[in-house]
Motif scaffolding. Structure first.
Motif, mmCIF file in Angstrom:
data_model
loop_
_atom_site.group_PDB
_atom_site.id
_atom_site.type_symbol
_atom_site.label_atom_id
_atom_site.label_comp_id
_atom_site.label_asym_id
_atom_site.label_seq_id
_atom_site.Cartn_x
_atom_site.Cartn_y
_atom_site.Cartn_z
ATOM 1 N N PHE A 34 -87.455 46.865 45.065
ATOM 2 C CA PHE A 34 -88.377 47.944 45.443
ATOM 3 C C PHE A 34 -88.330 48.151 46.954
ATOM 4 O O PHE A 34 -88.247 49.282 47.436
ATOM 5 C CB PHE A 34 -89.778 47.552 44.983
ATOM 6 N N PHE A 37 -85.260 49.975 47.746
ATOM 7 C CA PHE A 37 -85.320 51.400 47.411
ATOM 8 C C PHE A 37 -86.122 52.168 48.453
ATOM 9 O O PHE A 37 -85.745 53.267 48.850
ATOM 10 C CB PHE A 37 -85.949 51.608 46.036
ATOM 11 N N LEU A 38 -87.231 51.571 48.899
ATOM 12 C CA LEU A 38 -88.052 52.261 49.891
ATOM 13 C C LEU A 38 -87.328 52.375 51.224
ATOM 14 O O LEU A 38 -87.671 53.209 52.036
ATOM 15 C CB LEU A 38 -89.386 51.536 50.094
ATOM 16 N N ASP A 40 -84.025 52.911 51.464
ATOM 17 C CA ASP A 40 -82.741 53.577 51.198
ATOM 18 C C ASP A 40 -81.600 52.582 51.014
ATOM 19 O O ASP A 40 -80.466 52.875 51.366
ATOM 20 C CB ASP A 40 -82.376 54.575 52.310
ATOM 21 N N ARG A 41 -81.913 51.388 50.482
ATOM 22 C CA ARG A 41 -80.854 50.430 50.206
ATOM 23 C C ARG A 41 -80.757 50.252 48.694
ATOM 24 O O ARG A 41 -81.496 50.888 47.948
ATOM 25 C CB ARG A 41 -81.166 49.077 50.854
ATOM 26 N N LYS B 42 -78.934 56.399 48.509
ATOM 27 C CA LYS B 42 -78.892 55.117 49.200
ATOM 28 C C LYS B 42 -77.793 55.136 50.251
ATOM 29 O O LYS B 42 -76.722 55.696 50.043
ATOM 30 C CB LYS B 42 -78.626 53.983 48.215
ATOM 31 N N THR B 44 -76.323 52.433 51.335
ATOM 32 C CA THR B 44 -75.469 51.251 51.205
ATOM 33 C C THR B 44 -74.055 51.614 50.796
ATOM 34 O O THR B 44 -73.856 52.465 49.938
ATOM 35 C CB THR B 44 -76.055 50.311 50.144
#
Lengths: 352, 200
Positions: A34, A37-38, A40-41, B42, B44
């Motif tokens: 979580f 996600f917050l 941006d990973r 994302k 990554t």
């Protein structure tokens, strides 16, 4: 009769124990996911599909790490600290009603380990004992950082327990004067959920629960930037694991308590209509299971909110924390209590 | 006053307003910002499976080139080791025996040629120094290893394969500008190179 009773309770104990540990383990993974996600990973995704074996890998790693007990520490207390914290964390799950009673071979079986009539008091008591786990661990480490962390943890938990107690009094008054968690949940089946009567109470209770579980923004006991690791600076291997793990169990249990007290536990709107539409009889196992899954959905939502807050807010300063606890939360919970008493008096639910 | 950015904010020590004091509006605002990141793309890059695009002139892992007949170009002159600012290159020279002409281009060759990839800073000065067009940096990466010893690359890892289709392509790295640079007279190795050509 007695044998079946014992068997049912043992099975329940084992199941609740397993579920608490399982949920705690997977909250560690979900917390990392979580957070990723917050930010941006993607988060851990290498151990098994989507990273589902990550908690096992983490636990295994902790078991294989070197166990260090400082020479100058009090060994007995040093080991007692994490054990006590873990035991109290697990003990809180005992009074929580996980689902409706169901009938099996003509016997009524409750999905609750025990329904003591002072359930909430028991919870508060056990949670207060949990402070000793941190305090003893921090003191026995014989390390200034640990001691400071332990001091912070205990003063913080004690301060917020006071407002928590006041909020629970208000809740009990509006919920009909019972201290049994089972009865509080059952009463919300017939009427509205307690959140309708106690909106301010819930908000304050939520803040207290954050502080009580040492979660951000109230994670001052372990402020890694100023106190190294706080009360668990000296801990390594699985003893550290127990501390971290117990924190997640606490989070799970406080989510469960909050959804039981304010959101009706295993009840949900139009429950009886839904059961009737599905053709389920009163007291069947299916109803209990549906209720329990609804309860778990609520708990998981709460756990997510806990994490959401953690990855949003920066940490409080210690004086701000104390100000908030004593100068805002306590007067507000007193106000909440007074309003509740006055309203209930005029509704005729209490008389002097 | 002129500002460098338009994000300047005047700081003031005013009392907090009521809505600021109760924290909640700010908390909710912050939470809405974080949750808006939940479904964003994302950033990554999952390395072994995905790779970040690299420039064609990227300076990565070295290669020791062979000539068109498959003989090693390196003559073990040591200029690369001399040029190396990190002192990552060592070599041991040996004399070519009769009958080894297909293996080594010059009479002298490097019996041992080692680059310590932990010392190397991938500046490319070895490449500049080489009079034989033997060493080049490529756009390949140095692999991760468990032991420090494994980062010392010997000839087994540095010299390109003899098969024509397995040669390492360095044409992108050796741009026209580079070729032109290497022709500048007065650069020490060019002088030597040219002299040798004249001798022939």
């Amino acid at each position: 009769m007695l044998a079946s009773f014992v068997i049912v309770k043992i099975v329940l104990c084992v199941v609740v124990f397993a579920i608490s540990l399982g949920i705690a383990a997977y909250s560690t993974l979900w917390e990392r996911k979580f957070a990723a996600f917050l930010q941006d990973r993607i988060g851990p995704n290498r151990a098994g599909p989507g990273g589902i074996f990550q908690p096992l890998a983490d636990g295994g790693k902790l078991f294989f790490k070197e166990e260090i007990i400082p020479d100058v520490s009090n060994k007995f207390l040093f080991i007692l600290g994490p054990s006590l914290f873990m035991i109290t964390a697990l003990m809180t799950g005992v009074v929580i009603p996980w689902g409706k009673d169901f009938i099996w071979n003509g016997q009524k079986i409750a999905i609750q380990i025990t329904d003591i009539n002072v359930g909430i008091l028991y919870l508060l008591g056990v949670v207060s004992v949990g402070v000793y786990g941190i305090m003893i661990g921090g003191w026995a480490s014989n390390n200034k950082y640990s001691l400071l962390g332990a001091l912070r943890a205990s003063s913080q938990m004690i301060s917020y327990e006071i407002s928590m107690g006041l909020l629970i009094i208000a809740l009990i008054i509006s919920a009909g004067g019972t201290l049994s968690l089972k009865e509080i949940v059952e009463r919300q089946d017939a009427g509205l959920a307690n959140i309708v009567y106690q909106p301010l109470g819930f908000l304050l209770f939520f803040v207290c629960a954050l502080a009580e579980t040492n979660r951000a923004p109230f994670d001052l006991p372990e402020t890694e930037s100023e106190l190294v690791g706080g009360y668990h600076t000296e801990y390594s291997s699985m003893k550290l694991g127990l501390y971290l793990f117990a924190e997640y169990i606490n989070m799970f249990i406080s989510s469960a308590v909050m959804s039981a007290l304010y959101f009706g536990g295993y009840n949900f709107p139009f429950a009886s209509e839904v059961y009737a539409a599905l053709g389920l009889q009163e007291g069947s196992l299916a109803i209990s299971l549906i209720g329990a899954s609804v309860y778990f959905i609520k708990i998981i939502i709460f756990i997510n909110v806990f994490m959401w807050i953690r990855w949003t807010l920066p940490r409080f300063r210690f004086d701000q924390l104390m100000n908030l606890g004593w100068k805002y939360l306590m007067p507000l919970s007193l106000l909440n209590l007074i309003i509740t008493v006055v309203v209930e008096y005029f509704r005729g639910n209490i008389n002097f | 006053m002129l500002t460098l950015t338009n994000r300047k904010k005047i700081v003031s020590n005013k009392e907090q307003s009521f809505s600021e004091k109760i924290y909640l509006p700010a908390v909710l605002k912050g939470m809405s910002i974080t949750i808006s990141h939940l479904f964003r793309k994302k950033a990554t890059i999952q390395y072994p499976e995905e790779e970040r695009p690299r420039s064609p002139v990227y300076r990565g892992r070295h290669v020791l080139k062979r000539d068109e007949n498959g003989a090693e170009r390196c003559t073990a002159c040591g200029l690369c080791a001399l040029a190396c600012p990190a002192e990552a290159i060592t070599m041991v020279a040996a004399e070519r025996k009769p009958g080894e002409e297909h293996l080594y281009r010059e009479e002298k060759y490097a019996k041992v040629y080692e680059i310590n990839m932990l010392r190397c800073i991938f500046c490319g000065l070895c490449e500049d120094a080489c009079p034989k067009e033997a060493i080049f940096l490529t756009d390949r990466l140095v692999d991760a290893e468990f032991w420090r010893d494994d980062f010392i690359y010997g000839k087994d890892k540095l010299v390109e394969p003899i098969e024509k289709d397995k040669r390492i392509d360095i044409s992108k790295r050796q741009t026209a500008a580079v070729l032109e640079f290497k022709k500048i007279p007065g650069l020490r190795h060019n002088v030597l190179y040219d002299k040798k050509k004249i001798d022939k």
